[in-house]
Design a protein around this motif. Sequence first.
Motif, PDB file in Angstrom:
ATOM      1  N   ILE A 142       0.857  -1.189   0.000  1.00  0.00           N
ATOM      2  CA  ILE A 142       0.000   0.000   0.000  1.00  0.00           C
ATOM      3  C   ILE A 142       0.893   1.239   0.000  1.00  0.00           C
ATOM      4  O   ILE A 142       1.764   1.382   0.857  1.00  0.00           O
ATOM      5  CB  ILE A 142      -0.892   0.057   1.262  1.00  0.00           C
ATOM      6  CG1 ILE A 142      -1.587  -1.271   1.521  1.00  0.00           C
ATOM      7  CG2 ILE A 142      -1.868   1.224   1.183  1.00  0.00           C
ATOM      8  CD1 ILE A 142      -2.649  -1.640   0.548  1.00  0.00           C
ATOM      9  N   VAL A 143       0.683   2.129  -0.945  1.00  0.00           N
ATOM     10  CA  VAL A 143       1.507   3.336  -1.064  1.00  0.00           C
ATOM     11  C   VAL A 143       0.683   4.556  -0.644  1.00  0.00           C
ATOM     12  O   VAL A 143      -0.457   4.727  -1.083  1.00  0.00           O
ATOM     13  CB  VAL A 143       2.001   3.505  -2.520  1.00  0.00           C
ATOM     14  CG1 VAL A 143       2.802   4.786  -2.670  1.00  0.00           C
ATOM     15  CG2 VAL A 143       2.844   2.299  -2.925  1.00  0.00           C
ATOM     16  N   LEU A 149      10.543   9.345  -7.268  1.00  0.00           N
ATOM     17  CA  LEU A 149      10.361   8.102  -6.517  1.00  0.00           C
ATOM     18  C   LEU A 149       8.952   7.530  -6.664  1.00  0.00           C
ATOM     19  O   LEU A 149       8.749   6.333  -6.483  1.00  0.00           O
ATOM     20  CB  LEU A 149      10.604   8.354  -5.018  1.00  0.00           C
ATOM     21  CG  LEU A 149      12.031   8.283  -4.511  1.00  0.00           C
ATOM     22  CD1 LEU A 149      12.062   8.618  -3.020  1.00  0.00           C
ATOM     23  CD2 LEU A 149      12.629   6.899  -4.741  1.00  0.00           C
ATOM     24  N   TRP A 150       7.969   8.387  -6.976  1.00  0.00           N
ATOM     25  CA  TRP A 150       6.574   7.914  -6.958  1.00  0.00           C
ATOM     26  C   TRP A 150       6.347   6.733  -7.898  1.00  0.00           C
ATOM     27  O   TRP A 150       5.811   5.712  -7.462  1.00  0.00           O
ATOM     28  CB  TRP A 150       5.601   9.053  -7.261  1.00  0.00           C
ATOM     29  CG  TRP A 150       5.692  10.211  -6.312  1.00  0.00           C
ATOM     30  CD1 TRP A 150       6.235  10.184  -5.050  1.00  0.00           C
ATOM     31  CD2 TRP A 150       5.243  11.546  -6.531  1.00  0.00           C
ATOM     32  NE1 TRP A 150       6.149  11.432  -4.490  1.00  0.00           N
ATOM     33  CE2 TRP A 150       5.547  12.288  -5.361  1.00  0.00           C
ATOM     34  CE3 TRP A 150       4.610  12.194  -7.586  1.00  0.00           C
ATOM     35  CZ2 TRP A 150       5.233  13.630  -5.244  1.00  0.00           C
ATOM     36  CZ3 TRP A 150       4.300  13.538  -7.450  1.00  0.00           C
ATOM     37  CH2 TRP A 150       4.609  14.242  -6.298  1.00  0.00           C
ATOM     38  N   LEU A 201       5.258   2.974  -6.823  1.00  0.00           N
ATOM     39  CA  LEU A 201       3.951   2.472  -7.264  1.00  0.00           C
ATOM     40  C   LEU A 201       4.044   1.118  -7.959  1.00  0.00           C
ATOM     41  O   LEU A 201       3.038   0.433  -8.118  1.00  0.00           O
ATOM     42  CB  LEU A 201       3.272   3.494  -8.184  1.00  0.00           C
ATOM     43  CG  LEU A 201       2.691   4.722  -7.466  1.00  0.00           C
ATOM     44  CD1 LEU A 201       2.307   5.799  -8.467  1.00  0.00           C
ATOM     45  CD2 LEU A 201       1.493   4.334  -6.613  1.00  0.00           C
ATOM     46  N   GLN A 202       5.263   0.735  -8.372  1.00  0.00           N
ATOM     47  CA  GLN A 202       5.421  -0.571  -9.017  1.00  0.00           C
ATOM     48  C   GLN A 202       4.986  -1.687  -8.087  1.00  0.00           C
ATOM     49  O   GLN A 202       5.453  -1.789  -6.962  1.00  0.00           O
ATOM     50  CB  GLN A 202       6.882  -0.804  -9.405  1.00  0.00           C
ATOM     51  CG  GLN A 202       7.221  -0.222 -10.766  1.00  0.00           C
ATOM     52  CD  GLN A 202       8.711  -0.329 -11.060  1.00  0.00           C
ATOM     53  OE1 GLN A 202       9.351  -1.291 -10.665  1.00  0.00           O
ATOM     54  NE2 GLN A 202       9.229   0.669 -11.751  1.00  0.00           N
ATOM     55  N   GLY A 203       4.052  -2.497  -8.543  1.00  0.00           N
ATOM     56  CA  GLY A 203       3.596  -3.637  -7.754  1.00  0.00           C
ATOM     57  C   GLY A 203       2.655  -3.277  -6.617  1.00  0.00           C
ATOM     58  O   GLY A 203       2.383  -4.118  -5.757  1.00  0.00           O
ATOM     59  N   VAL A 218      -0.564  11.272 -11.926  1.00  0.00           N
ATOM     60  CA  VAL A 218       0.502  10.308 -11.625  1.00  0.00           C
ATOM     61  C   VAL A 218      -0.079   8.892 -11.594  1.00  0.00           C
ATOM     62  O   VAL A 218       0.484   7.955 -12.170  1.00  0.00           O
ATOM     63  CB  VAL A 218       1.184  10.641 -10.270  1.00  0.00           C
ATOM     64  CG1 VAL A 218       2.177   9.548  -9.869  1.00  0.00           C
ATOM     65  CG2 VAL A 218       1.875  11.995 -10.339  1.00  0.00           C
ATOM     66  N   LEU A 219      -1.248   8.743 -10.952  1.00  0.00           N
ATOM     67  CA  LEU A 219      -1.876   7.419 -10.883  1.00  0.00           C
ATOM     68  C   LEU A 219      -2.329   6.950 -12.262  1.00  0.00           C
ATOM     69  O   LEU A 219      -2.176   5.785 -12.605  1.00  0.00           O
ATOM     70  CB  LEU A 219      -3.057   7.431  -9.911  1.00  0.00           C
ATOM     71  CG  LEU A 219      -2.713   7.721  -8.451  1.00  0.00           C
ATOM     72  CD1 LEU A 219      -3.956   7.614  -7.576  1.00  0.00           C
ATOM     73  CD2 LEU A 219      -1.636   6.769  -7.941  1.00  0.00           C
TER      74      LEU A 219
END
Length: 182
Positions: free
Chosen positions: A6-7, A77-78, A82-84, A109-110
């Motif tokens: 969870i990010v 870094l975002w 967010l990878q995975g 970004v999402l």
Amino acid sequence: MREYKIVVLGSMGCGKSTLVRAIAEGAVIDTDVPNSDRRGADKASTTVAMDYADIDLPNGDRLRLYGTPGQQRFDFLWPILLQGASGVVLLLDARREAAVAELDTYLDVLRQHAVQVPAVIGVSHLDLAPGFALDVCAEHAAIGERALPVVPVDTRERDQGLCLMDVLMSEMETSELVMAHG
Ligand SMILES: Nc1nc2c(ncn2[C@@H]2O[C@H](COP(=O)(O)OP(=O)(O)O)[C@@H](O)[C@H]2O)c(=O)[nH]1
Ligand SMILES: [Mg+2]
């Protein structure tokens, strides 16, 4: 046993570290240092790398919670974080005049890096900005056809943090069902 990454995204001072700490109840690694960027937000300490916590759920599953650094200079870094990712919490600070514009930026970004990933929007600091337009926020809160839940949260309150995570987990369950059954 399953693990969910969870990010937590959001601007400096919105409450990311506080949220991660509240949910993890002390079992948390963070990297807060004295804040050298008082223009972004006037607070004494800030997160340079990330907050991280492991949370074991009663059913044996595990959440891995990552709080990202909010400063713009870390935005590279975002996508890496967010990878995975299984889920995203986007925290908005109701005190910030540009909160809705920031929401749009994070949604972009999402859309680019996590278009399928279940997400919720938490709005913090509503106690200090009671006039905040949650409805305008909700109107913007969509990725394609997918509307994202908007949840008021005081990140200092563990119960409210857990409630926000509950909303995210049910988004994650729904998305699993959709994936499985079309
Ligand atoms: N009044 C109020 N303070 C909050 C709320 N959420 C977080 N805070 C405070 O906001 C400050 C910044 O939080 P922090 O977690 O360091 O923000 P971060 O930069 O996103 O990690 C801390 O002093 C928190 O206690 C809220 O909903 N209301
Ligand atoms: Mg922080």
